[in-house]
Design an enzyme around this catalytic site. Structure first.
Site, PDB file in Angstrom:
ATOM      1  N   LYS A 217      39.031  34.713  37.112  1.00  0.00           N
ATOM      2  CA  LYS A 217      38.412  35.386  38.381  1.00  0.00           C
ATOM      3  C   LYS A 217      37.711  36.417  37.955  1.00  0.00           C
ATOM      4  CE  LYS A 217      41.204  36.219  41.852  1.00  0.00           C
ATOM      5  NZ  LYS A 217      42.217  36.844  42.831  1.00  0.00           N
TER       6      LYS A 217
ATOM      7  N   ILE B  59      34.629  26.992  40.276  1.00  0.00           N
ATOM      8  CA  ILE B  59      35.735  26.134  41.055  1.00  0.00           C
ATOM      9  C   ILE B  59      35.955  26.465  42.425  1.00  0.00           C
ATOM     10  CG2 ILE B  59      36.341  24.814  38.870  1.00  0.00           C
ATOM     11  CD1 ILE B  59      38.718  26.470  38.793  1.00  0.00           C
ATOM     12  N   GLY B  60      35.591  27.737  42.618  1.00  0.00           N
ATOM     13  CA  GLY B  60      36.077  28.385  44.005  1.00  0.00           C
ATOM     14  C   GLY B  60      35.595  29.863  44.194  1.00  0.00           C
TER      15      GLY B  60
ATOM     16  N   SER C 217      37.545  38.285  47.114  1.00  0.00           N
ATOM     17  CA  SER C 217      37.727  39.266  45.815  1.00  0.00           C
ATOM     18  C   SER C 217      37.014  38.634  44.664  1.00  0.00           C
ATOM     19  CB  SER C 217      39.219  39.667  45.866  1.00  0.00           C
ATOM     20  OG  SER C 217      39.822  38.146  45.378  1.00  0.00           O
ATOM     21  N   GLY C 218      36.483  37.617  44.854  1.00  0.00           N
ATOM     22  CA  GLY C 218      35.547  37.043  43.802  1.00  0.00           C
ATOM     23  C   GLY C 218      35.525  35.688  43.497  1.00  0.00           C
TER      24      GLY C 218
ATOM     25  N   VAL D 260      35.739  32.160  41.220  1.00  0.00           N
ATOM     26  CA  VAL D 260      36.697  31.793  40.119  1.00  0.00           C
ATOM     27  C   VAL D 260      35.983  30.506  39.324  1.00  0.00           C
ATOM     28  CG1 VAL D 260      39.009  30.469  39.720  1.00  0.00           C
ATOM     29  CG2 VAL D 260      38.718  32.013  41.375  1.00  0.00           C
TER      30      VAL D 260
ATOM     31  N   GLY E 208      36.495  33.593  46.771  1.00  0.00           N
ATOM     32  CA  GLY E 208      37.372  33.927  47.809  1.00  0.00           C
ATOM     33  C   GLY E 208      36.720  35.476  48.170  1.00  0.00           C
TER      34      GLY E 208
ATOM     35  N   ASP F  45      50.210  37.713  51.425  1.00  0.00           N
ATOM     36  CA  ASP F  45      49.275  36.786  51.654  1.00  0.00           C
ATOM     37  C   ASP F  45      49.711  35.244  51.081  1.00  0.00           C
ATOM     38  OD1 ASP F  45      46.637  35.951  52.735  1.00  0.00           O
ATOM     39  OD2 ASP F  45      45.651  36.278  50.823  1.00  0.00           O
TER      40      ASP F  45
END
Length: 999
Positions: free
Chosen positions: A721, A698-699, A703-704, A706, A701, A822
């Site tokens: 994640k 589903i996503g 860093s990894g 999801v 970024g 962040d």
């Protein structure tokens, strides 16, 4: 001498004078032309700002002296005045070619770089104002070169390090302003050498090393203003301050000063203002006061005891008496009420007793009157609004009796009246209901009588009259109370039916009419209550059926209809509600309850309704059909047996499929170490199998990736994640993983995403979180651009409050505090009810010591959200999160992206520039959610976004203040406990001071 010779000499004399004048004029022309050319170069160096576009080279060598930004003497520039001209860049060396320059004013621009040492060549410089710019670094040790300076203002930059000792060699200085920088050395004792100094301002440099009041300052005998708020002062106020006889303003607030207030301080004849609030001073206020020029006394938020000195009543020029949050006691002197200049009285949260001075407001234009949370008795002064300027009466939590002063009925300046929890009685002055500017009327927990008026102020947004003796019907004219958002009217004697006209209030968020004598049916036309969050009509005599429309109220999360005579079935539409508090008990309801309520959370919600049943035992009702013929048991048993057989078959199939798939994937075949932080009902395999299906992703970024993983096969989801190491594990990803685990494993808050467990193998790391059904705020803010789906304003405000609560917890309730680093809309996740939760702590950094900023080796974060000082200096503290949160508030109100305010600036930069240009806020609010009923809230939140994104960190609010302001815009906490009530009251008071009176 002969006449011819004399004539000859005379002719030569006039020729010589003419020649000198001619040469002087030529030199002046040359010098003027040279200065004009240099100024044009200066304009070009600053990239031709539009504000000085009229600087044009001319054949007239003195034309530049007519430019309004310049002052000339003998056609030579002596003053350069360029405040707030949108100048960017540094100060170039060519400015020193203006040889006669004595004054430079460049405040409120965008000038960068270090302190401009090129100015050392301006030998006549005596006035230098570089305030409110972006200068960084240290003040140079050779600043003493500018020995002619009389005025030096470096306020509002980012200077750091030590204030140099050489500052003490600027012996001509009369004004030194170093306010709001980032100095972190000791307080500069050398300032005591500046014997001509009249104005010294060092405030809002909280990173100074803890220091006692510098003893050298006793030499500043000409000092008129000493402003040292928030400079990390410790120890006692020295007695020699009383020897600074020229002192007019003394502000040592927001430090950690201890001890007693020196008696001699109040003997200074010239003293006009004294501000010592937010310290740890104790003892009594000096009883002898001879500072007859005093106009303001602020000793609030200390540990002072004793009484208010009688001498205060002799201060004929006193306008402000602010003593709140101390332990002062005794009676308030009657003489205070006779001070003709008094406008501001704030004495709340002390132990004052006795009666209030009855002349308060009689002889002065009283504006602020706040005496709540004391032990006062007697009546409110009847002249409070005699001057016609009173903005608020805040007197809750006392033992006051009698009626409200009739003068309040003719007080159109009033914004608020808060007299809750007293023993007041009688009727409300008729004019008070309709006071032109009245926004909040809070009179609960008294003994007031009377009926509701037909008309109220157009600005009334909050009406609290619970626990009184009001009676009669709710008038149909209630439909005209268009701006009402909160209506508390519990425990009175209201009768009649609930008028349909009450549903015409589109902004209503809280309606409490419980414990009255209302009868009849509920209005069916309530669909306009789009903002309603709390509805309590319990313990009345209401009858008829529950309207289906209640189920379609999008914001409702608290519904209490218990203790009435409601009948019929519960509409299935109520299952659409996401209520945290839901109570239909003690009615005459029948039939099945909606299946959405068949869980333990609502086990007590349906008690004492004999006709209701449920299909499970999770609620305290009998099972539907349990009274029927037992002959039906056989088919029911058959169904159970069949279901169990199918279930076992599924398990067998699942086992073989799992075994086959497990061995076919090298990642899933790894050895895993699992650390759990919550009770878990799943296994490692449940998680790992969910990662195999790419449809679950589903996503992704930096860093990894999801994944959404169903851990039960029945829709019980978690978010995972997956951080996969490459051939050589990346140190930064390793750092992020451990930072997030370390942070999330130790903090628990409703508005911070819950980390359930973490799993590690040689090749991968997994973080398992609670699943958030509505993804992230960024997605919703951008949905309407592609699909037309709009996140309405009430939800946006609710999300802002939730995110603020999470950040407030991190900053103020964690030890050590946690800086997220962040904060952005994509890291604010939303559950099924649009509750906000802060996520992604991969960049979080715990401060080693609270209040002390840390440094980092590289700037992390997302463009558009990064605070300017963070990008420049890499220093982090709580204020970088406040800045980022301010950008989110601007996103929520304008609908614009964080990195695109316009084609040239980020959203924060553009918004600040737009607002400072005097443009109307309403023109930039998101058209998709802008409605008349929400305009004030949206404007306030936009302003709060500006407040949070100020360039200087010291000028930004704390997250605690941000949360209080947001709660003021949205619905307050429900009064479910005395503590919750008191917390809201304190937040409310802070907001009275910061917002209400600035309207």
């Amino acid at each position: 001498m002969s006449k011819p010779a004399a004539a000859f000499l005379k002719i030569h004399y006039f020729n010589a004078v003419f020649l000198v004048l001619l040469l002087s004029h030529a030199s002046s022309q040359f010098h003027g032309a040279r200065e004009q050319a240099m100024l044009i170069k200066l304009k070009e160096y600053w990239q031709n700002p539009a504000s000085i576009s009229h600087w044009i080279l001319s054949s007239n060598s003195t034309n530049h002296c007519s430019w309004p930004e310049l002052t000339c003497i003998n056609n030579s520039v002596t003053e350069l005045k360029l405040p707030d001209k949108n100048i960017t860049g540094t100060i170039p060396s060519l400015i020193s070619e203006l040889r006669n320059l004595a004054s430079i004013d460049l405040n409120y621009n965008y000038i960068m770089g270090g302190f401009p040492k090129t100015l050392y060549n301006c030998s006549k410089l005596d006035y230098l104002d570089l305030s409110q710019n972006f200068l960084v670094g240290t003040i140079p040790d050779d600043i003493g070169t500018l020995g002619q300076l009389r005025y030096l203002d470096l306020e509002g930059n980012n200077f750091s390090g030590q204030v140099p000792a050489a500052i003490g060699s600027l012996h001509e200085l009369t004004t030194l302003r170093l306010v709001a920088n980032q100095f972190n050395g000791s307080l500069p004792h050398e300032i005591g050498n500046l014997s001509k100094l009249e104005f010294l301002e060092l405030a809002w440099n909280s990173e100074f090393k803890p220091s006692k009041f510098p003893s050298s300052f006793k030499n500043l005998t000409k000092l008129k203003r000493l402003w040292m708020s928030a400079t990390n002062l410790i120890g006692e106020i020295p007695g020699f301050v009383a020897d600074m006889t020229a002192l007019e303003v003394l502000d040592l607030s927001k430090n950690t000063l201890t001890g007693e207030i020196p008696n001699a301080l109040f003997l200074l004849k010239n003293l006009e203002e004294i501000h010592l609030f937010e310290n740890k001073l104790f003892g009594e206020i000096p009883q002898v006061i001879r500072a007859s020029n005093l106009t303001a006394i602020d000793l609030s938020e200390n540990n002072l005891t004793g009484r208010i000195p009688i001498d205060v009543g002799k201060l004929e020029k006193l306008s402000s008496l602010v003593l709140f949050f101390n332990q002062l006691s005794g009676e308030i002197p009657e003489s205070i009420g006779r001070i003709s200049t008094l406008t501001d009285v704030r004495l709340f949260n002390n132990r004052f007793s006795g009666t209030l001075p009855q002349d308060l407001g009689r002889y002065s234009m009283l504006e602020r009157f706040e005496v709540c949370s004391n032990r006062l008795t007697g009546t409110l002064p009847k002249y409070l609004c005699s001057g016609g300027k009173l903005l608020g009466v805040v007197a809750f939590d006392n033992n006051l009796t009698g009626q409200l002063p009739t003068s309040l009925g003719n007080c159109n300046s009033l914004l608020m009246v808060d007299v809750r929890r007293n023993g007041l009685n009688g009727s409300i002055p008729s004019g008070l209901w309709t006071s032109l500017n009245l926004s909040m009327l809070m009179i609960s927990d008294n003994m007031f009588t009377g009926e509701l008026p037909r008309k109220v102020s157009d600005n009334l947004s909050r009406l609290e009259i619970s626990n009184n003796r009001f009676s009669g019907e709710i008038p149909v004219e209630v439909k005209l109370w268009r701006n009402l958002t909160v209506f508390y009217a519990s425990n009175n004697f209201f009768n009649g039916s609930i008028p349909r006209e009450l549903t015409a209030l589109p902004s209503l968020s809280t309606l409490l009419l419980d414990r009255n004598q209302l009868h009849g049916s509920l209005p069916s036309d309530i669909i306009s209550w789009k903002s309603l969050r709390t509805l309590n009509l319990s313990k009345n005599q209401l009858s008829g059926q529950i309207p289906e429309a209640i189920g379609f109220l999008p914001s409702l999360n608290q519904l209490d209809l218990s203790g009435n005579q409601l009948s019929g079935q519960i509409p299935s539409q109520l299952g659409l509600l996401r209520c945290t508090d839901f109570n239909l008990s003690s009615n005459h309801l029948t039939g099945n309850i909606p299946k959405e309520f068949e869980n333990g959370a609502y086990s007590n919600s349906f008690l004492n309704n004999p006709g209701l049943c449920a299909s499970t035992a999770n609620v305290k009702l009998h099972i539907c059909g349990s009274q029927r013929n037992s002959n039906l048991s056989y088919p029911r048993n058959l169904i159970w047996i069949s279901s169990i057989a199918v279930f076992v078959l599924c398990l067998l199939v699942s086992f073989f499929v799992t075994k086959f798939c497990w061995k076919s994937n090298c990642v899933l075949d790894s050895t895993w170490e699992i650390i759990t932080f919550q009770n878990v009902t799943f296994t490692e395999k449940d998680i790992l199998l969910g990662l195999k299906d790419k449809k679950n992703k589903i996503g992704a970024g930096g860093s990894g990736e999801v994944y959404r993983v169903d851990i039960s096969g029945h829709g019980d989801f978690v978010a995972v994640k997956w951080i996969r190491n490459k051939k050589y594990p990346e140190r930064e990803l390793e750092k992020e993983f451990h930072a997030e685990v370390r942070t999330l494993s130790r903090i628990k808050h409703l508005n911070i995403v819950k980390l359930i467990c973490c799993m590690s193998s040689e090749d991968s790391k997994l973080l398992v979180y609670e699943y958030m059904e509505n993804d992230c705020l960024y997605l919703w803010l951008n949905k309407h651009r592609t699909s037309g789906i709009v996140l309405d304003w009430p939800k946006r405000l609710r999300i802002a409050v939730g995110a603020a609560q999470g950040l407030c917890y991190m900053h103020h309730d964690c030890s050590p505090p946690i800086i997220h680093r962040d904060v952005k809309s994509s890291n604010i996740l939303l559950d099924s009810e649009f509750n906000a939760k802060i996520a992604d702590f991969g960049l979080a950094k715990m401060l080693i010591k609270q209040g002390k900023p840390a440094t980092i080796s590289a700037v992390a974060g997302s463009f558009g959200y990064i605070a300017p000082e963070y990008a420049k200096t890499r220093r982090i503290d709580e204020k970088i999160d406040v800045y980022s949160f301010g950008v989110i508030l601007l996103e929520l109100t304008t609908g614009r992206k964080p990195n695109r305010g316009d084609e040239h600036r980020s959203l924060a930069e553009w918004a600040q520039h737009y607002y400072e240009g005097g443009n109307p806020i309403s023109d930039v609010l998101d058209e998709d959610v802008k409605e008349d009923c929400h305009l004030n809230q949206m404007r306030n939140v936009f302003k709060l976004g500006l407040y949070c994104t100020r360039t200087l960190p010291s000028l930004r609010p704390s997250m605690r203040t941000v949360l209080q302001i947001l709660l003021r815009n949205g619905p307050p906490p429900d009064y479910q406990s005395k503590n919750a009530e008191k917390e809201y009251d304190m937040a409310h008071l802070a907001l009275c001071n910061d917002i209400v009176y600035s309207v």
